[in-house]
Design an enzyme around this catalytic site. Structure first.
Site, PDB file in Angstrom:
ATOM      1  N   LEU A   1     -15.298   6.246  -3.260  1.00 35.79           N
ATOM      2  CA  LEU A   1     -13.907   5.833  -3.213  1.00 35.79           C
ATOM      3  C   LEU A   1     -13.544   4.742  -4.218  1.00 35.79           C
ATOM      4  O   LEU A   1     -14.286   3.799  -4.441  1.00 35.79           O
ATOM      5  CB  LEU A   1     -13.627   5.299  -1.807  1.00 35.79           C
ATOM      6  CG  LEU A   1     -12.156   5.132  -1.459  1.00 35.79           C
ATOM      7  CD1 LEU A   1     -11.481   6.487  -1.471  1.00 35.79           C
ATOM      8  CD2 LEU A   1     -12.026   4.498  -0.105  1.00 35.79           C
TER       9      LEU A   1
ATOM     10  N   GLU B   1      -7.218   2.286  -2.873  1.00 27.93           N
ATOM     11  CA  GLU B   1      -5.805   2.377  -3.178  1.00 27.93           C
ATOM     12  C   GLU B   1      -5.245   1.030  -3.607  1.00 27.93           C
ATOM     13  O   GLU B   1      -4.224   0.950  -4.279  1.00 27.93           O
ATOM     14  CB  GLU B   1      -5.081   2.868  -1.911  1.00 27.93           C
ATOM     15  CG  GLU B   1      -3.661   3.283  -2.144  1.00 27.93           C
ATOM     16  CD  GLU B   1      -3.104   4.075  -0.958  1.00 27.93           C
ATOM     17  OE1 GLU B   1      -3.895   4.784  -0.314  1.00 27.93           O
ATOM     18  OE2 GLU B   1      -1.912   3.976  -0.707  1.00 27.93           O
TER      19      GLU B   1
ATOM     20  N   ARG C   1      -2.494  10.757   6.622  1.00 27.68           N
ATOM     21  CA  ARG C   1      -2.607   9.367   7.062  1.00 27.68           C
ATOM     22  C   ARG C   1      -2.215   8.420   5.941  1.00 27.68           C
ATOM     23  O   ARG C   1      -2.581   8.629   4.789  1.00 27.68           O
ATOM     24  CB  ARG C   1      -4.054   9.079   7.472  1.00 27.68           C
ATOM     25  CG  ARG C   1      -4.317   7.635   7.820  1.00 27.68           C
ATOM     26  CD  ARG C   1      -5.749   7.422   8.270  1.00 27.68           C
ATOM     27  NE  ARG C   1      -6.712   7.585   7.188  1.00 27.68           N
ATOM     28  CZ  ARG C   1      -7.029   6.620   6.320  1.00 27.68           C
ATOM     29  NH1 ARG C   1      -6.445   5.454   6.390  1.00 27.68           N
ATOM     30  NH2 ARG C   1      -7.921   6.839   5.373  1.00 27.68           N
TER      31      ARG C   1
ATOM     32  N   HIS D   1     -11.725  12.590   2.067  1.00 30.74           N
ATOM     33  CA  HIS D   1     -11.776  11.215   2.528  1.00 30.74           C
ATOM     34  C   HIS D   1     -11.641  11.076   4.037  1.00 30.74           C
ATOM     35  O   HIS D   1     -12.296  10.253   4.652  1.00 30.74           O
ATOM     36  CB  HIS D   1     -10.653  10.449   1.830  1.00 30.74           C
ATOM     37  CG  HIS D   1     -10.613   8.996   2.143  1.00 30.74           C
ATOM     38  ND1 HIS D   1     -11.695   8.185   1.960  1.00 30.74           N
ATOM     39  CD2 HIS D   1      -9.621   8.207   2.603  1.00 30.74           C
ATOM     40  CE1 HIS D   1     -11.373   6.952   2.310  1.00 30.74           C
ATOM     41  NE2 HIS D   1     -10.130   6.929   2.718  1.00 30.74           N
TER      42      HIS D   1
ATOM     43  N   PHE E   1       0.847  -1.184   0.000  1.00 34.86           N
ATOM     44  CA  PHE E   1       0.000   0.000   0.000  1.00 34.86           C
ATOM     45  C   PHE E   1       0.881   1.230   0.000  1.00 34.86           C
ATOM     46  O   PHE E   1       2.045   1.157   0.409  1.00 34.86           O
ATOM     47  CB  PHE E   1      -0.888  -0.001   1.245  1.00 34.86           C
ATOM     48  CG  PHE E   1      -2.345   0.202   0.934  1.00 34.86           C
ATOM     49  CD1 PHE E   1      -2.998  -0.669   0.093  1.00 34.86           C
ATOM     50  CD2 PHE E   1      -3.057   1.246   1.495  1.00 34.86           C
ATOM     51  CE1 PHE E   1      -4.355  -0.504  -0.186  1.00 34.86           C
ATOM     52  CE2 PHE E   1      -4.416   1.419   1.221  1.00 34.86           C
ATOM     53  CZ  PHE E   1      -5.062   0.543   0.384  1.00 34.86           C
TER      54      PHE E   1
ATOM     55  N   HIS F   1      -8.487  11.848  -0.766  1.00 31.38           N
ATOM     56  CA  HIS F   1      -8.050  10.593  -1.360  1.00 31.38           C
ATOM     57  C   HIS F   1      -7.866  10.840  -2.842  1.00 31.38           C
ATOM     58  O   HIS F   1      -8.729  11.430  -3.482  1.00 31.38           O
ATOM     59  CB  HIS F   1      -9.104   9.509  -1.119  1.00 31.38           C
ATOM     60  CG  HIS F   1      -8.598   8.126  -1.392  1.00 31.38           C
ATOM     61  ND1 HIS F   1      -8.350   7.680  -2.662  1.00 31.38           N
ATOM     62  CD2 HIS F   1      -8.290   7.106  -0.568  1.00 31.38           C
ATOM     63  CE1 HIS F   1      -7.912   6.427  -2.592  1.00 31.38           C
ATOM     64  NE2 HIS F   1      -7.867   6.062  -1.332  1.00 31.38           N
TER      65      HIS F   1
ATOM     66  N   GLN G   1      -7.536  14.773   4.497  1.00 27.75           N
ATOM     67  CA  GLN G   1      -6.972  13.970   3.426  1.00 27.75           C
ATOM     68  C   GLN G   1      -7.927  13.901   2.251  1.00 27.75           C
ATOM     69  O   GLN G   1      -9.078  13.499   2.407  1.00 27.75           O
ATOM     70  CB  GLN G   1      -6.694  12.555   3.917  1.00 27.75           C
ATOM     71  CG  GLN G   1      -6.064  11.696   2.839  1.00 27.75           C
ATOM     72  CD  GLN G   1      -5.573  10.380   3.398  1.00 27.75           C
ATOM     73  OE1 GLN G   1      -6.363   9.488   3.670  1.00 27.75           O
ATOM     74  NE2 GLN G   1      -4.288  10.252   3.583  1.00 27.75           N
TER      75      GLN G   1
ATOM     76  N   ARG H   1      -0.808   9.479  -0.055  1.00 30.12           N
ATOM     77  CA  ARG H   1      -2.011   9.976  -0.716  1.00 30.12           C
ATOM     78  C   ARG H   1      -1.969  11.463  -1.054  1.00 30.12           C
ATOM     79  O   ARG H   1      -2.458  11.879  -2.094  1.00 30.12           O
ATOM     80  CB  ARG H   1      -3.221   9.700   0.184  1.00 30.12           C
ATOM     81  CG  ARG H   1      -3.569   8.242   0.201  1.00 30.12           C
ATOM     82  CD  ARG H   1      -4.696   7.960   1.135  1.00 30.12           C
ATOM     83  NE  ARG H   1      -5.058   6.543   1.040  1.00 30.12           N
ATOM     84  CZ  ARG H   1      -5.910   5.943   1.859  1.00 30.12           C
ATOM     85  NH1 ARG H   1      -6.475   6.617   2.834  1.00 30.12           N
ATOM     86  NH2 ARG H   1      -6.194   4.681   1.696  1.00 30.12           N
TER      87      ARG H   1
END
Lengths: 267, 253, 626
Positions: free
Chosen positions: C262, C265, C423, C387, C120, C248, C246, C321
């Site tokens: 969403l 990721e 994050r 997000h 990730f 995304h 954040q 991100r």
């Protein structure tokens, strides 16, 4: 007292269903086809004739177990002599048809088909059923459906016999091997579809591997299970095609028995 | 605004209610839930509807659209003809609270009746070893988003209120199947209780649960029928019953 | 109307991962617990988490351990994280995942039968425990079933399943009650009936999640209205670093109705590449200096990484991100976006249709059903979507106790500090579990040492009067249109790229809406009335937006989830500053507070040259606090 969608507390809507699509077509087709099959099969079983045209035997009459069977048609002999009901000789078809019938009556696919179309329980999804009470398969006689596996095992015996019938169809009417006719193709397809129907059966899927908890400890059975699972997705198709083809095979044998030239030999 | 949409929305409560006609503008690519929100914001500020994620993942916006149990957030308006009136009602198997919101507490009661997963005694966190092929069947059932559309469409309770007390419904049959197929769960009476307490025998395999599942879980073929077969192993198959008395095999299986 | 009253030891507000984990901990310790949630049980926004839960179990690459995870988390947060939270999180995450497995979670497996882990963005090793792309659902269902298991245990032991652990679904909490300066309970109303409900409890755990609905384009569900942030502020607690949101990088951009939803990721983790309308794989242009040695600068090396991770650098699509979101934003602004204002994300070239459907089933499903796009054959169109909020309630890391209010605890997205300015994907699910448990423990300890603190009638009546207010007015403002106005303001003026002038305008406009919102009136009655519900949600969102805008205007640098067009660089002096929001009853006030310095043993986990990119020379010279 009102029950179901008209029960106390549920949204007050007077229609039994608000579906706007033609939900009744599917059950209608099912009724039409199954009913036609039943009428045809009953008539043919009662006819008690034109089921053998050497070397072809109708799947409705195989194995022919009665001493009344026409000569040459009794693959397994005639262990019961013949059975008299109400002073009449029982057609040998009735002796055996009960088993394939039982297999199909308890089949997980046919249950959907007949519960929806004949019993309307429910006729289609989100269409209210007409019955006031419902106990499903918790009581006799429907509890018998839990014995599907036994019919499945018996079905395997029939598949084997009908496969032998198809192999015997490589003979010519004089009993010589090495020939092939339209009838051979018809009976081979019949056996193939029936094997397909059995192999894709939910009980088969369970027996072959479904009952296992740890697939990883039984790699071969797991592999077999994945194959059966793939077939199982087509169980409905096998159910219909095998049903229709059994009737057609019988019809074909009947026609050959009346008009032997219909059975064209390729070699 | 691409088109004008004709709707009939059921409004009311547990005592009375009726379908009300509404006309509303709709954009290309919108789903039924968007339309309901527009009705809410412009015409019926107090129209009750449950929803959360609007992405088909939480299973909140279950309702019946043209008589079919569906998630409003996953129902494209383009699926309906220009002239068609879209009828929207609450779920019809559960008591209604207001408008499109129903009381789904039945499902939470049933959830409480299914005994939880039980790990072998002495197994410590981090110790479990399970093969992917052994968890895959149960994983399919864990895709369930608890929209309760299967529960709503199942005629056993939809059409027979009285069966609710003895029937857990498709959602909880997949839960039982999940646990019975779990490689490590040690509770071994799940088959018996499925039949005797949770009403597995009521199911007559008419497959409506599978038809309406928005997650495309093969509820009938992969959970209910295998469970019926497992129940048959224990209750309806004398040969296997005898076999299990002679040698205890389940541990090995 | 009779008031429904309950007494519990602990009230948990929010039934997502953090709330449920806190409840389990408190119940396990023998306390009575109420779980209160706005929607049905099991529907919380946690279900939307897709990719996985980051924990350094080292099942796939045994070089992984908590120290590597800690370093990744700090880097991802640009060293603005509260070090202690990041440390606790990295150390405890594996235990929390293993515990889920004991409760019935079925993660995907490795060949040895362990929990599989995937790559990730920002994580050095494959670290995310996952179940396809529906990990959040697995987590919430497992926690939900754990709650049921505890209730079944109570049923066996006491004959009443809900005696000591009860879920109050579809209840909105409008106020944290305080008596003698300490928490006394929570007050709210049942959404179904509109009837009021009182919980008396000495400890309240806030686990209400995020604030996404403040923004126009968001991946959050309707519940993400910043309730916990606002409840805490009003109860006298602080929010920390609310400027960090954040975005995304990959949300759906088309069709309109799904804008913001969403796109996990994992699509990039599994090999998805980003291209612009010219077909360029543009991410290579956007690798910041601090990451140059970890990310490949050419497609060949990036492609090789999927096969050999030890000898190649990772593809830039897997940058943290904030970097990817900014890159996509720049491409679109430069006119190289797609027809619908996004960029292309394509996984069909690298993986077969079968593998895509197996590893990314819900993505396939989502695009197929909502956009008519088959991602096994075509590229997706994606763009940034709001997000996650990194900022949140200021807490003591070890106990999750809210600073400044005795008896108040906060965990999960609503708590601040853990993620710094940005994050990492996968860290939120384990954040929920690690700090959910700690909040539960904190509450247990607090209740045991403090005991009951009943609310007075006056306090209760005051809380009740607030709920009544919107019905007393007629012909006032419409909550729906005020909400839309607020979303326009935040989207246009407090979005991904900010400027001082725009933020100033935003602050004025938000204040104006706040004034008008005092005059909201509601049609219909109390029974399941969305307009009435929104009136309360809106009040919360306004406070959050004010806090965000006011924190953002003060921070004159760009870092993580806060990008200032007028201050584009990252500034080491600003790294030492947290912005603390508090509420005086009328407006949000911001003060700067010094960030706790890294202790030596954590400082020493890093290469000093890396720290030089983030810290001032004095900090480096000190070498961490003793």
């Amino acid at each position: 007292m009102a029950t179901g969608v008209f029960s106390e507390g549920r949204a007050k809507i007077s229609e039994r269903t608000l579906r706007t699509d033609k939900w009744w077509i599917q059950p209608l087709i099912t009724v039409a086809v199954l009913f036609s099959f039943i009428v045809y099969a009953t008539w043919r079983a009662l006819e008690n004739a034109h089921y053998y045209a050497e070397p072809l035997i109708s799947p409705f009459y195989s194995p022919c177990l009665s001493t009344t069977c026409v000569s040459g048609s009794s693959l397994l002999g005639t262990p019961f002599g013949h059975i008299i009901v109400f002073g009449m000789v029982l057609s040998p078809a009735f002796i055996i048809l009960i088993f394939p019938l039982g297999f199909r009556m308890t089949c997980y696919y046919y249950r959907k088909a007949y519960f929806r179309s004949f019993w309307m329980s429910p006729p289609a999804c989100a269409v209210a059923e007409p019955h006031a009470k419902y106990t499903g398969e918790t009581k006799a006689p429907l509890i018998v459906n839990n014995g599907h596996r036994y019919f499945f095992y018996i079905g395997l015996v029939f598949n084997t016999l009908l496969t032998i019938d198809a192999i015997l169809a490589f003979k010519n009417p004089q009993g010589q091997w090495g020939h092939m006719s339209l009838g051979t193709v018809v009976l081979l397809l019949n056996a193939t579809f029936l094997w397909g129907y059995s192999a894709s059966c939910h009980s088969c899927r369970h027996a072959i591997g479904g009952r296992l908890r740890h697939f990883s400890k039984h790699p071969f059975r797991y592999k077999a299970w994945t194959v059966v699972s793939r077939l199982n997705q087509k169980h409905q198709n096998f159910a219909w095609v095998s049903l229709i083809w059994v009737a057609f095979s019988d019809f074909f044998v009947r026609m050959v028995s009346l008009h032997p030239t219909w059975n064209k030999y390729f070699f | 605004m691409a088109r004008t949409l004709k709707l009939r929305i059921w409004r009311g409560d547990d005592k009375t209610g009726a379908l009300q006609d509404v006309t509303v503008e709709a954009n290309h690519g919108e789903v039924v839930l968007d339309i309901i929100h527009r009705v809410q914001a412009t015409q019926m500020g107090d129209l009750a509807v449950r929803w959360n994620c609007k992405a088909g993942k939480c299973g909140s916006c279950s309702m019946e659209i043209n008589g079919k149990p569906r998630l409003a957030c996953m129902t494209q308006i383009s699926a309906y003809g220009e002239e068609e009136t879209i009828t929207i009602t609450p779920l019809r198997a559960f008591p209604v609270i207001k408008d499109l919101v129903t009381d789904v507490s039945y499902n939470y009661k049933k959830a409480m009746e299914i005994p939880a997963m039980e790990m072998p005694a002495g197994m410590k966190p981090g110790e479990p070893r399970m093969q992917q092929v052994d968890v895959e069947r149960s994983q399919e059932f864990r895709k369930c988003i608890e929209c309760f559309l299967c529960q709503n469409t199942c005629h056993v309770i939809r059409d027979h209120e009285e069966n609710k007390k003895s029937f857990a419904g498709p959602r909880f049959f997949i839960r039982i199947a999940e646990l019975d197929m779990h490689p490590l769960d040690i509770l071994r009476n799940r088959k018996k209780t499925a039949q005797e307490e949770h009403g597995l025998g009521f199911c007559n395999i008419t497959k409506c649960c599978t038809e309406v599942c928005p997650e495309h879980i093969k509820i009938t073929d992969n959970a209910i029928i295998p469970m019926k077969e497992r129940v048959a192993d224990e209750k309806y198959d004398p040969v296997r019953w005898l076999g299990s008395k002679i040698r205890r095999r389940e541990e090995v299986l | 109307m009779t008031l429904e009253k309950y007494k519990y030891d602990v009230v948990v507000i929010g039934a997502g991962g953090a709330g449920l984990r806190a409840a389990v901990e408190a119940r396990d310790a023998g306390l009575s617990v109420a779980i209160v949630c706005k929607s049905l049980f099991g529907k919380a926004h946690t279900v939307m988490a897709e990719g996985g839960a980051a924990a350094s179990m080292g099942n796939v690459n045994d070089n992984d351990n908590w120290m590597v995870h800690f370093r990744d988390t700090m880097r991802g947060g640009k060293f603005l994280n509260h070090y202690r939270m990041a440390e606790l999180h990295a150390k405890e995450a594996p235990d929390r995942i293993w515990e889920l497995e004991m409760w019935g979670a079925l993660f995907d497996r490795t060949k040895e039968g362990k929990i599989s882990q995937r790559n990730f963005g920002g994580h050095e090793y494959p670290r995310l425990a996952h179940v396809g792309d529906r990990t959040g659902l697995e987590l919430i269902r497992t926690m939900q079933q754990r709650i049921v298991a505890l209730q079944q245990k109570d049923q066996r032991e006491t004959g009443d399943a809900e005696k000591n652990l009860k879920v109050f679904a579809e209840v909105t909490i409008t106020e944290i009650l305080k008596e003698n300066g300490k928490v006394a309970g929570a007050y709210g109303y049942r959404r179904e009936s509109g009837e009021e409900i009182l919980f008396e409890a000495p400890a309240v755990v806030i686990a209400t999640g995020g604030v996404g609905k403040t923004f126009k384009i968001t991946s959050n569900s309707w519940e993400g209205t910043g309730d916990g942030h606002a409840l805490a502020l009003k109860a006298g607690a602080n929010l920390v670093d609310m400027e960090f949101l954040q975005f995304h990088p990959t949300g759906m951009v088309w069709p309109l109705s799904v804008k913001g939803i969403l796109v996990t990721e994992s699509v990039r983790g599994e090999g998805g590449i980003l291209t612009n309308s010219l077909g360029e794989r543009f991410m290579f242009k956007y690798i910041p200096d601090v990451f140059k040695d970890k990310y490949a600068d050419n497609p060949e090396e990036a492609d090789r990484w999927y096969l050999d991770q030890d000898n190649n650098r990772r593809p830039p699509e897997l940058l943290p991100r904030d970097e990817v979101a900014r890159a996509i934003n720049s491409e679109v602004k430069a006119g190289r976006g797609t027809e619908h204002g996004g960029v292309f994300l394509d996984v069909s070239k690298r993986l077969s249709a079968e593998v895509i459907k197996k590893r990314l089933p819900s993505m396939w499903h989502q695009f197929y059903e909502l956009a008519g796009v088959d991602i096994t054959k075509e590229a997706m169109e994606v763009g940034p979507t709001c997000h996650y909020v990194m900022g949140g309630v200021e807490v003591e890391p070890d106990t999750a106790a809210a600073v400044g209010v005795d008896g108040l605890f906060a965990a999960g997205e609503v708590a601040g500090g853990m993620h710094g300015s940005n994050r990492l994907g996968g860290n939120s699910l384990t954040d929920l579990l690690v700090f959910g448990r700690r909040a539960g423990m904190g509450a247990v300890e607090y209740v045991k040492s403090h005991g009951a603190n009943p609310a007075s009638d006056a306090t209760i009546q005051k809380a009740s009067a607030k709920i009544e207010a919107p019905f007393a007015r007629t012909g006032g403002e419409n909550a729906y249109s005020l909400h839309q106005e607020l979303q326009e303001i935040t989207h246009n003026l407090v979005g991904i790229i900010r400027t001082g002038a725009e933020l100033k305008e935003a602050i004025e406009k938000i204040a104006d809406i706040r004034k008008r919102s005092a005059n909201i009136s509601v049609t219909g009655d109390r029974k399941f009335n969305p307009g009435f519900h929104l009136a309360f949600d809106l009040d919360n969102m306004l406070l959050v937006a004010e806090s965000t805008a006011k924190s953002a205007i003060l921070r004159e640098e760009s870092r993580g989830g806060h990008t200032r067009d007028d201050f584009p660089g990252m500034n080491s002096t600003w790294r030492q500053v947290n912005h603390i929001s508090s509420f005086d009853g009328e407006k949000v006030n911001i003060k700067a507070q010094e960030l706790p310095a890294l202790p030596k043993e954590l400082f020493d986990l890093f290469d000093v040259h890396e720290l030089e990119k983030y810290m001032t020379s004095e900090e480096i010279a000190k070498g961490g606090s003793k």
